[in-house]
Design an enzyme around this catalytic site. Sequence first.
Site, PDB file in Angstrom:
ATOM      1  N   PHE A 246       0.799  -1.235   0.000  1.00  0.00           N
ATOM      2  CA  PHE A 246       0.000   0.000   0.000  1.00  0.00           C
ATOM      3  C   PHE A 246       0.826   1.277   0.000  1.00  0.00           C
ATOM      4  O   PHE A 246       0.323   2.351   0.300  1.00  0.00           O
ATOM      5  CB  PHE A 246      -0.966   0.015   1.196  1.00  0.00           C
ATOM      6  CG  PHE A 246      -1.706  -1.273   1.398  1.00  0.00           C
ATOM      7  CD1 PHE A 246      -2.593  -1.730   0.432  1.00  0.00           C
ATOM      8  CD2 PHE A 246      -1.496  -2.052   2.522  1.00  0.00           C
ATOM      9  CE1 PHE A 246      -3.262  -2.919   0.601  1.00  0.00           C
ATOM     10  CE2 PHE A 246      -2.160  -3.257   2.692  1.00  0.00           C
ATOM     11  CZ  PHE A 246      -3.049  -3.694   1.732  1.00  0.00           C
ATOM     12  N   GLY A 472      -0.078  -8.778  -3.616  1.00  0.00           N
ATOM     13  CA  GLY A 472      -1.398  -9.270  -3.258  1.00  0.00           C
ATOM     14  C   GLY A 472      -2.455  -8.913  -4.281  1.00  0.00           C
ATOM     15  O   GLY A 472      -3.637  -9.202  -4.090  1.00  0.00           O
ATOM     16  N   THR A 473      -2.060  -8.302  -5.393  1.00  0.00           N
ATOM     17  CA  THR A 473      -3.006  -7.824  -6.396  1.00  0.00           C
ATOM     18  C   THR A 473      -3.360  -8.866  -7.445  1.00  0.00           C
ATOM     19  O   THR A 473      -4.306  -8.674  -8.207  1.00  0.00           O
ATOM     20  CB  THR A 473      -2.421  -6.603  -7.120  1.00  0.00           C
ATOM     21  OG1 THR A 473      -1.192  -6.994  -7.756  1.00  0.00           O
ATOM     22  CG2 THR A 473      -2.134  -5.472  -6.144  1.00  0.00           C
ATOM     23  N   GLY A 514       1.799  -0.504 -11.984  1.00  0.00           N
ATOM     24  CA  GLY A 514       2.546  -1.743 -12.070  1.00  0.00           C
ATOM     25  C   GLY A 514       2.165  -2.604 -13.259  1.00  0.00           C
ATOM     26  O   GLY A 514       2.963  -2.839 -14.174  1.00  0.00           O
ATOM     27  N   ASN A 597      -8.060  -9.372 -15.677  1.00  0.00           N
ATOM     28  CA  ASN A 597      -8.613 -10.511 -14.938  1.00  0.00           C
ATOM     29  C   ASN A 597      -9.780 -10.021 -14.090  1.00  0.00           C
ATOM     30  O   ASN A 597      -9.572  -9.415 -13.044  1.00  0.00           O
ATOM     31  CB  ASN A 597      -7.530 -11.137 -14.058  1.00  0.00           C
ATOM     32  CG  ASN A 597      -7.987 -12.423 -13.387  1.00  0.00           C
ATOM     33  OD1 ASN A 597      -9.184 -12.678 -13.231  1.00  0.00           O
ATOM     34  ND2 ASN A 597      -7.034 -13.249 -12.971  1.00  0.00           N
ATOM     35  N   PRO A 598     -11.019 -10.236 -14.534  1.00  0.00           N
ATOM     36  CA  PRO A 598     -12.158  -9.719 -13.777  1.00  0.00           C
ATOM     37  C   PRO A 598     -12.203 -10.198 -12.326  1.00  0.00           C
ATOM     38  O   PRO A 598     -12.664  -9.466 -11.448  1.00  0.00           O
ATOM     39  CB  PRO A 598     -13.367 -10.240 -14.562  1.00  0.00           C
ATOM     40  CG  PRO A 598     -12.861 -10.444 -15.947  1.00  0.00           C
ATOM     41  CD  PRO A 598     -11.427 -10.888 -15.794  1.00  0.00           C
ATOM     42  N   GLU A 670      -5.794   1.655  -6.840  1.00  0.00           N
ATOM     43  CA  GLU A 670      -6.095   2.772  -5.949  1.00  0.00           C
ATOM     44  C   GLU A 670      -7.435   3.445  -6.200  1.00  0.00           C
ATOM     45  O   GLU A 670      -7.986   4.086  -5.302  1.00  0.00           O
ATOM     46  CB  GLU A 670      -4.957   3.798  -6.055  1.00  0.00           C
ATOM     47  CG  GLU A 670      -3.727   3.299  -5.337  1.00  0.00           C
ATOM     48  CD  GLU A 670      -2.421   3.892  -5.823  1.00  0.00           C
ATOM     49  OE1 GLU A 670      -1.760   4.564  -5.024  1.00  0.00           O
ATOM     50  OE2 GLU A 670      -2.057   3.674  -6.977  1.00  0.00           O
TER      51      GLU A 670
END
Length: 740
Positions: A246, A472-473, A514, A597-598, A670
């Site tokens: 974060f 973690g995304t 990213g 990626n939904p 974000e």
Amino acid sequence: MTTATRGTAAPGAVGTGHTRIEGRDKVTGAARYASEIPFGELAHGWLVLSTVARGRVVAVETGPVLRMPGVLAVLHHGNAPRVETEYVGTLGPPDPVVGLFQHDRVPYAGWPVALVVAETSEQAREAAEALQVRYETQPHDIGFHPGHAAAYTPENVMGRPNEAVKGDLEAELAASAVVVDERYTTPEEHHNAMEPHAATARWDGGRLEVVDSNQGSRWVAEELAHLFSLDVASVRVRSEHVGGAFGCKGVRPHQVGAAMAATVLDRPVRVALTRRQMFSVVGYRSPTTQRVRLGADPDGRLRALGHEAHGVTSKLFEFVEASAGFGRSMYAADAHHSVTRLVPLDVPTPTWMRAPGEAPGSFALECALDELAEKCGVDPIALRERNEPAVGPVSGLPFGSRNLLACYREGARRFGWDGRDPRPGTRRDGRWLVGTGMAASTFFVGAAPTTAAVTAEPDGTFTVRITAADVGTGARTALTQIAADALEVTPDRVRVRIADSDFGQAWLAGGSMGTRSWGWAVLLAARELRERLALGGAVPEEGLTARSDTSDVLAALAQKERHSYGAQFAEVAVDVATGEVRVRRMLGIFAAGRIINPLTARSQLVGGMTWGLSMALHEEAVRDAASGTHVGPDLAGYHFAAHADVPRIEADWVEDADDEDPVGIKGIGEIGIVGAAAAIANAVWHATGVRHRNLPIRPDRVLGAAGAAGAPDTAGPTGAAGAPDTAGPTGTADGGPDRA
């Protein structure tokens, strides 16, 4: 069409839902995080932090501690290796806190003053807690308010102008039929990723090797190379699995301390931070006070938009929480002025925290627009539509793609906005007052030069190497999908290796840049490799590799305003007898470019909205004015939303293609938090008829507002215990020392 919406999917891997490639390893414990990877002869370091807010270290009494069981060394300003802090890195000069133990000065409470190293973590902690450090104290100042004598205006924020001016703001305000002039505050907030910071350093064959939890392994390697006067090729940093970041997992004292101790002891050393230490040494979101002035014609068309924010920085290092910049791309107005000012205090330096600037800035401006809509008698969505710009309101640049109006309309339809009674305080459900609110959101779209390599293996599989970071995304999975489509193969034939600084230059996991930056590099390398394979011939035993560097294509990209957008909706219930606020449902509709990626995208958006709920109702770090230290710096004293606080949250998106953008990815890490707190605050007003301009909307503030106009609110926007925060005389629960 490249964007996948619910019920549709783009052909191939991109645009379809894929579970995370590493998901099973994470839930079974097979995935190793930074503090879990074994090393032979591993020693453990424990940081000792200053207990005084300002002064200098007079003595570090190491003798008794060095005689304790297992203790190997105590590093401090008198014996630590020297490091170089006069350099400019990827994101500018370093925060001086990474110049560990270089002098005896203490600039704030929680400043690292020593590192105790022992055979076990338990021995290191016991010794660190026993270490006696004597100080000479000096007066300190932690009082944040916009009238502070030391407040100043920085020129730039990350290389961009801090102040934006268009037209004559004062003249347009004077000519406006309707004016809103209010102040809003947000408190100090902290990241608190589930995985605390940890790093292990060792020297291997003349190279400094670091296993770390960070947002960019190449970034950290370059910073450590600068600090220790090494060639970047002599530093390798790996960070395969990261349990949240974060914005705070960059270069911090624990990595430097581990490298120092490994140098002194010639053995691997691990330094992990405690939750309480994270409140002092890894950054936080600055508190803000924000004055918003809006001037409009009777129908709500904006003539003037003024946004002046104040934030905190340390006296050591400048950091700008650029809250006032939120509206520069959002609304058309004849005159615009926005600027962020800083108050330097004896506190740690703030840092980036999910949607830095936009999260607090959207709270102020989107609440002010709701107030303007009320004064004009215009629906809040209609007001925003009426002020939709054709080009960048300040820059004058064309938009890359802007589908915000579709977000409003789809959100209103899904949320049932058309049946809303605009009058506040009219809807009841038993003891609860019920209201609904909305807000808009935006976050800029950027990309940074990145390299990637894609290799065709003799067995028919493909290996992607890129110094990306998956915090973690689901980035690892998204890059697999991008590579598979570019190579025209199924995802199971692609292996993506990330988070190793040896893989080359790459942007970090930050700024919602990213996946856009990494995906672009992977796409170019994969396409080149596919073209080379199409020429025929066998793949050599060592594989066939294509490499990419996006520097040139980024430089050639047309200058436009590129942003993600969204519309946030919330329904709340308020018990004015107890002050309890319950969010019953939230909906976010976003225009966020090409959705790779939904499944993971929706997770990111819902996560951001959940954080926005927490920001609206719970999160608030308080400093004690006398000691300069935090009150309750842990997950018991720092409140945030728990499962019971989080209602049904829906996140979805509309089509948002940009035909001139070759990659189409906008970034979604974000945008979800932006505007969420404002939507909830606006819903609380709709439920109760009382404006809450200070976050968080605590029960005592609700009770004070419901009890009587002018009732005191005992913890104000300065974040210092006992600061006044008064309820205003016109149906508001706002004010504080910065009230006009």
